[in-house]
Design a protein around this motif. Structure first.
Motif, PDB file in Angstrom:
ATOM      1  N   SER A 256       0.554  -1.274  -0.214  1.00  0.00           N
ATOM      2  CA  SER A 256      -0.506  -0.046   0.200  1.00  0.00           C
ATOM      3  C   SER A 256       0.791   1.339   0.277  1.00  0.00           C
ATOM      4  CB  SER A 256      -0.858   0.376   1.358  1.00  0.00           C
ATOM      5  OG  SER A 256      -1.933   1.491   1.662  1.00  0.00           O
ATOM      6  N   GLY A 257       0.687   2.226  -0.644  1.00  0.00           N
ATOM      7  CA  GLY A 257       1.085   3.569  -0.936  1.00  0.00           C
ATOM      8  C   GLY A 257       2.523   3.751  -1.432  1.00  0.00           C
ATOM      9  N   THR A 258       2.694   2.516  -2.978  1.00  0.00           N
ATOM     10  CA  THR A 258       3.221   1.979  -3.701  1.00  0.00           C
ATOM     11  C   THR A 258       2.651   3.248  -4.709  1.00  0.00           C
ATOM     12  OG1 THR A 258       3.941  -0.069  -3.465  1.00  0.00           O
ATOM     13  CG2 THR A 258       4.582   0.657  -5.446  1.00  0.00           C
ATOM     14  N   GLY A 259       3.562   3.678  -5.837  1.00  0.00           N
ATOM     15  CA  GLY A 259       3.347   4.881  -6.250  1.00  0.00           C
ATOM     16  C   GLY A 259       2.879   3.790  -8.349  1.00  0.00           C
ATOM     17  N   MET A 260       1.819   4.082  -8.922  1.00  0.00           N
ATOM     18  CA  MET A 260       1.774   3.610  -9.975  1.00  0.00           C
ATOM     19  C   MET A 260       2.784   3.144 -11.631  1.00  0.00           C
ATOM     20  SD  MET A 260      -1.341   2.752  -9.824  1.00  0.00           S
ATOM     21  CE  MET A 260      -1.807   2.186 -11.286  1.00  0.00           C
ATOM     22  N   ARG A 261       3.716   3.821 -10.837  1.00  0.00           N
ATOM     23  CA  ARG A 261       5.182   3.423 -11.769  1.00  0.00           C
ATOM     24  C   ARG A 261       5.564   2.125 -11.873  1.00  0.00           C
ATOM     25  NH1 ARG A 261       8.369   6.489 -15.912  1.00  0.00           N
ATOM     26  NH2 ARG A 261       7.368   8.402 -14.207  1.00  0.00           N
ATOM     27  N   VAL A 275      -1.995  -6.347  -9.810  1.00  0.00           N
ATOM     28  CA  VAL A 275      -1.391  -6.540  -9.199  1.00  0.00           C
ATOM     29  C   VAL A 275      -1.871  -6.089  -8.171  1.00  0.00           C
ATOM     30  CG1 VAL A 275      -1.564  -3.461  -8.763  1.00  0.00           C
ATOM     31  CG2 VAL A 275       0.560  -5.802  -8.350  1.00  0.00           C
ATOM     32  N   GLY A 276      -2.258  -7.183  -6.819  1.00  0.00           N
ATOM     33  CA  GLY A 276      -2.556  -6.711  -5.492  1.00  0.00           C
ATOM     34  C   GLY A 276      -1.648  -5.463  -5.044  1.00  0.00           C
ATOM     35  N   ILE A 277      -2.669  -5.372  -3.987  1.00  0.00           N
ATOM     36  CA  ILE A 277      -2.218  -3.992  -3.045  1.00  0.00           C
ATOM     37  C   ILE A 277      -2.652  -4.147  -1.748  1.00  0.00           C
ATOM     38  CG2 ILE A 277      -2.486  -1.783  -2.984  1.00  0.00           C
ATOM     39  CD1 ILE A 277      -1.803  -2.357  -5.428  1.00  0.00           C
ATOM     40  N   VAL A 278      -1.165  -4.686  -0.788  1.00  0.00           N
ATOM     41  CA  VAL A 278      -1.267  -5.473   0.161  1.00  0.00           C
ATOM     42  C   VAL A 278      -0.664  -4.249   1.456  1.00  0.00           C
ATOM     43  CG1 VAL A 278      -0.075  -7.056   1.888  1.00  0.00           C
ATOM     44  CG2 VAL A 278      -0.374  -7.464  -0.260  1.00  0.00           C
ATOM     45  N   ALA A 279      -1.910  -4.415   2.556  1.00  0.00           N
ATOM     46  CA  ALA A 279      -1.670  -3.525   3.572  1.00  0.00           C
ATOM     47  C   ALA A 279      -0.477  -4.424   4.513  1.00  0.00           C
ATOM     48  CB  ALA A 279      -2.980  -3.689   4.184  1.00  0.00           C
ATOM     49  N   SER A 283      -2.466  -8.045   4.662  1.00  0.00           N
ATOM     50  CA  SER A 283      -4.353  -8.141   4.533  1.00  0.00           C
ATOM     51  C   SER A 283      -4.532  -7.407   3.356  1.00  0.00           C
ATOM     52  CB  SER A 283      -5.413  -7.478   5.238  1.00  0.00           C
ATOM     53  OG  SER A 283      -5.434  -6.524   5.028  1.00  0.00           O
ATOM     54  N   LEU A 284      -4.595  -8.586   1.841  1.00  0.00           N
ATOM     55  CA  LEU A 284      -4.945  -7.938   0.711  1.00  0.00           C
ATOM     56  C   LEU A 284      -6.003  -6.601   0.851  1.00  0.00           C
ATOM     57  CD1 LEU A 284      -4.568  -8.252  -2.246  1.00  0.00           C
ATOM     58  CD2 LEU A 284      -6.893  -9.615  -2.787  1.00  0.00           C
ATOM     59  N   ALA A 285      -5.688  -5.690   0.286  1.00  0.00           N
ATOM     60  CA  ALA A 285      -6.220  -3.945   0.938  1.00  0.00           C
ATOM     61  C   ALA A 285      -7.261  -3.879  -0.920  1.00  0.00           C
ATOM     62  CB  ALA A 285      -5.696  -3.192   1.253  1.00  0.00           C
ATOM     63  N   GLY A 286      -6.902  -4.303  -1.481  1.00  0.00           N
ATOM     64  CA  GLY A 286      -7.443  -4.130  -3.331  1.00  0.00           C
ATOM     65  C   GLY A 286      -6.575  -4.891  -4.541  1.00  0.00           C
ATOM     66  N   LEU A 287      -7.502  -4.026  -5.559  1.00  0.00           N
ATOM     67  CA  LEU A 287      -6.110  -4.427  -6.400  1.00  0.00           C
ATOM     68  C   LEU A 287      -6.306  -3.910  -7.365  1.00  0.00           C
ATOM     69  CD1 LEU A 287      -5.968  -7.396  -7.611  1.00  0.00           C
ATOM     70  CD2 LEU A 287      -8.476  -7.720  -8.046  1.00  0.00           C
ATOM     71  N   VAL A 288      -5.439  -3.444  -8.098  1.00  0.00           N
ATOM     72  CA  VAL A 288      -5.305  -2.751  -9.497  1.00  0.00           C
ATOM     73  C   VAL A 288      -5.212  -3.442 -11.036  1.00  0.00           C
ATOM     74  CG1 VAL A 288      -3.848  -1.129 -11.030  1.00  0.00           C
ATOM     75  CG2 VAL A 288      -4.126  -0.721  -8.217  1.00  0.00           C
ATOM     76  N   ASP A 343      -7.387 -15.803   5.430  1.00  0.00           N
ATOM     77  CA  ASP A 343      -7.007 -15.078   6.290  1.00  0.00           C
ATOM     78  C   ASP A 343      -7.540 -13.893   5.598  1.00  0.00           C
ATOM     79  OD1 ASP A 343      -7.844 -17.057   8.299  1.00  0.00           O
ATOM     80  OD2 ASP A 343      -6.029 -17.375   8.373  1.00  0.00           O
ATOM     81  N   ASN A 344      -8.260 -13.409   4.420  1.00  0.00           N
ATOM     82  CA  ASN A 344      -8.304 -12.336   3.505  1.00  0.00           C
ATOM     83  C   ASN A 344      -5.925 -12.195   3.182  1.00  0.00           C
ATOM     84  OD1 ASN A 344      -9.483  -9.688   2.178  1.00  0.00           O
ATOM     85  ND2 ASN A 344      -8.512  -8.722   3.767  1.00  0.00           N
ATOM     86  N   ARG A 345      -5.726 -12.875   3.580  1.00  0.00           N
ATOM     87  CA  ARG A 345      -3.744 -13.333   3.563  1.00  0.00           C
ATOM     88  C   ARG A 345      -3.812 -13.316   2.203  1.00  0.00           C
ATOM     89  NH1 ARG A 345      -0.789 -10.842   7.304  1.00  0.00           N
ATOM     90  NH2 ARG A 345      -1.905 -11.182   9.472  1.00  0.00           N
ATOM     91  N   PRO A 346      -3.174 -12.345   1.277  1.00  0.00           N
ATOM     92  CA  PRO A 346      -3.788 -13.238  -0.940  1.00  0.00           C
ATOM     93  C   PRO A 346      -2.248 -14.727  -0.226  1.00  0.00           C
ATOM     94  CG  PRO A 346      -1.889 -11.342  -0.547  1.00  0.00           C
ATOM     95  CD  PRO A 346      -3.147 -11.557   0.536  1.00  0.00           C
TER      96      PRO A 346
END
Length: 361
Positions: A256-261, A275-279, A283-288, A343-346
């Protein structure tokens, strides 16, 4: 001779085009071959519908019987089948034998060890295939099939439980059986009442009812089912996602917080189109996804962080999810990838192509 259907059919057609019935009959004579073929087609369709309706009526009678008089013997049969330590031996002659082979196969594939023994072969040595811990299901519509005498006598001699599936409630087979599943008599679909049609269907359904009731009584699961069906599309659809998912370094993940580049580089390198976004807690916070990139194409995308672009709470599945279920989710959601989490972890990712490759579709 012009039958009633032809008169009616062509009378209607004549009226539609302004012709009289007489003119329609003239047309009938001029186009005899075509009309006869149409009549034959109609006759075949009527026959098919009559067959289906007659057999449906037989199954309705069977359902009523299972709700009433057959309820006791059916429950006894399930209890007897659950208690045996050996196998189920299914036997029968002619059409009953063919139905018996299918019932044995259904029982075996749903967790009840079973096989078919032909009664004639049994009389010539195959009785040795039947052990004292087994149970016999003997099938005969009349209950008077002479070829069954040897195997019935064998069951009595060695105290092997015998279930009869028959319509002859006072037949020789019924009198010798420990449990009688008396299938109600119904009209055969054969217009002469001779070819076994409705009767064999009812016996087949009785066997299926036994197999499914046993399956449910034993808590037979889809995972158990896969053990007996490893091949083909059925086996593929019962494969668990944990067996086909991509893991480890193949898994496209960034924090989380990584730049889009960096996110775009990860999407390109891993080749899944997402790409999966990890908090911070793993845990999996989201998906781009590629779709997210397109939706933000007019923005200053490279100056944004993944948190501003990602899809929050994306669809996920567990490693124990069946491939068939995963395919349904992918299709209904119009997506090509799905994250696998515990457990919500990818822990993995599955692509639509993975499901197609194993033959789940």
């Amino acid at each position: 001779m012009v039958n009633g259907w032809l008169k009616t059919e062509f009378g209607i057609r004549a009226n539609k085009v302004g012709h009289s019935p007489a003119e329609a009959l003239i047309a009938l004579a001029m186009h005899g071959t075509e009309i006869i073929q149409m009549a034959d087609d109609r006759s075949a369709i009527d026959s098919a519908v009559r067959t289906v309706v007659t057999e449906q009526a037989g199954l309705a009678e069977l359902a009523r019987a299972l709700d009433n008089g057959l309820a006791g013997p059916f429950a006894q049969s399930i209890n007897a089948l659950r208690e045996i330590a050996g196998r189920v031996i299914v036997t029968g002659v002619g059409k009953s034998g063919h139905i018996g082979s299918k019932i044995a196969a259904t029982l075996a594939s749903t967790g009840t060890p079973a096989f078919f023994v032909h009664p004639v072969e049994a009389n010539h040595g195959d009785l040795g295939m039947i052990a004292k811990d087994d149970l016999i299901i003997a099938m005969s519509w009349s209950g008077e099939t002479r070829e069954l005498k040897g195997i019935v006598a064998y069951s009595k001699r060695f105290s092997i439980p015998l279930i009869a599936i028959t319509s002859g409630d006072d037949s020789a087979l019924a009198r010798e059986a420990d449990i009688v599943l008396c299938v109600p008599k119904a009209n055969e679909a054969c217009p002469h009442g001779l070819a076994p049609t409705t009767s064999t269907l009812m016996m087949l359904v009785m066997g299926d009812a036994l197999a499914i009731a046993l399956l449910e009584a034993r808590g037979f699961t889809a995972d158990n089912f896969r053990t007996f069906h490893p091949g083909g599309q059925l086996g593929a659809s019962l494969t668990k996602i944990g067996d086909v998912m991509h893991t480890g370094d193949r898994l496209p993940l960034i924090g989380s917080g990584t730049g889009m580049r960096d996110a775009i580089l990860e999407i390109s390198q891993k080749g899944f189109g997402c790409v999966g976004i990890v908090a911070d807690d793993g845990s999996l916070a989201g998906l781009v996804t590629d779709g997210d990139l397109r939706r933000h194409i007019d923005s200053d995308l490279l100056a944004m962080s993944v948190d501003e672009v990602m899809t929050v709470d994306p669809k996920t599945i567990s490693p124990d999810t069946l491939a068939a279920t995963a395919l349904q989710i992918v299709n209904s959601s119009a997506i090509t990838n799905i994250m696998v989490t515990e457990d919500n972890r990818p822990v993995g990712i599955v692509h639509l192509h993975d499901l197609l490759r194993i033959g789940a579709a």
